[in-house]
Design a protein around this motif. Structure first.
Motif, mmCIF file in Angstrom:
data_model
loop_
_atom_site.group_PDB
_atom_site.id
_atom_site.type_symbol
_atom_site.label_atom_id
_atom_site.label_comp_id
_atom_site.label_asym_id
_atom_site.label_seq_id
_atom_site.Cartn_x
_atom_site.Cartn_y
_atom_site.Cartn_z
ATOM 1 N N GLU A 6 -9.772 -3.988 -2.295
ATOM 2 C CA GLU A 6 -8.736 -3.668 -1.294
ATOM 3 C C GLU A 6 -7.981 -2.390 -1.616
ATOM 4 O O GLU A 6 -7.167 -1.934 -0.812
ATOM 5 N N LEU A 7 -8.175 -1.875 -2.817
ATOM 6 C CA LEU A 7 -7.303 -0.803 -3.295
ATOM 7 C C LEU A 7 -7.313 0.444 -2.418
ATOM 8 O O LEU A 7 -6.261 1.008 -2.118
ATOM 9 N N GLU A 8 -8.488 0.878 -2.002
ATOM 10 C CA GLU A 8 -8.554 2.104 -1.202
ATOM 11 C C GLU A 8 -7.735 1.960 0.072
ATOM 12 O O GLU A 8 -6.912 2.816 0.392
ATOM 13 N N SER A 9 -7.922 0.856 0.796
ATOM 14 C CA SER A 9 -7.151 0.696 2.032
ATOM 15 C C SER A 9 -5.668 0.510 1.716
ATOM 16 O O SER A 9 -4.810 1.028 2.430
ATOM 17 N N ALA A 10 -5.341 -0.194 0.627
ATOM 18 C CA ALA A 10 -3.933 -0.401 0.257
ATOM 19 C C ALA A 10 -3.230 0.929 -0.007
ATOM 20 O O ALA A 10 -2.113 1.161 0.465
ATOM 21 N N LEU A 11 -3.896 1.810 -0.754
ATOM 22 C CA LEU A 11 -3.272 3.086 -1.109
ATOM 23 C C LEU A 11 -3.192 4.048 0.078
ATOM 24 O O LEU A 11 -2.499 5.054 0.014
ATOM 25 N N GLN A 12 -3.894 3.730 1.169
ATOM 26 C CA GLN A 12 -3.842 4.576 2.357
ATOM 27 C C GLN A 12 -2.938 3.996 3.445
ATOM 28 O O GLN A 12 -2.765 4.604 4.487
ATOM 29 N N MET A 13 -2.346 2.833 3.177
ATOM 30 C CA MET A 13 -1.463 2.194 4.164
ATOM 31 C C MET A 13 -0.156 2.949 4.313
ATOM 32 O O MET A 13 0.275 3.638 3.397
#
Length: 108
Positions: A47-54
């Motif tokens: 989930e990290l990539e989407s989390a850091l782009q939120m």
């Protein structure tokens, strides 16, 4: 790519005590539920990539924590063996988290 810069446990303890580090547990929710480092935010590496782009508000709503800023000084990622933590460290760098040190917690 070479391995990520690491932070030792004693160094991490002092950074956390002074409020200068953000710690991320990138293991699965099940692994983190079984026990994690106090103060660590669990965001599975998947989930990290989407989390850091939120947007910060969406991040806050989902993770009940402030989204890390690109210029944050010490972002530290860890997992069980180091592989997912290394992946997370490289991902954060690729997304522009270069304001300070993005590091991997050194293995035992």
């Amino acid at each position: 790519r070479a391995g990520a810069p690491t932070v030792s446990l004693p160094e991490l303890r002092s950074l956390l005590a002074s409020g200068r580090a953000r710690l991320f547990d990138v293991r699965s929710r099940e692994e983190a539920a079984a026990g994690t480092i106090p103060g660590a935010l669990n965001i599975p590496v998947s989930e990290l990539e989407s989390a850091l782009q939120m947007e910060p508000a969406a991040f806050q709503a989902l993770y009940s924590a402030e989204k890390p800023k690109l210029e944050d000084e010490h972002l530290v990622f860890f997992c069980q063996m180091g592989k997912r933590g290394l992946q997370a460290t490289q991902l954060a760098r690729d997304l522009g988290y270069t304001g300070g040190e993005v590091r991997l917690l050194a293995g035992k």
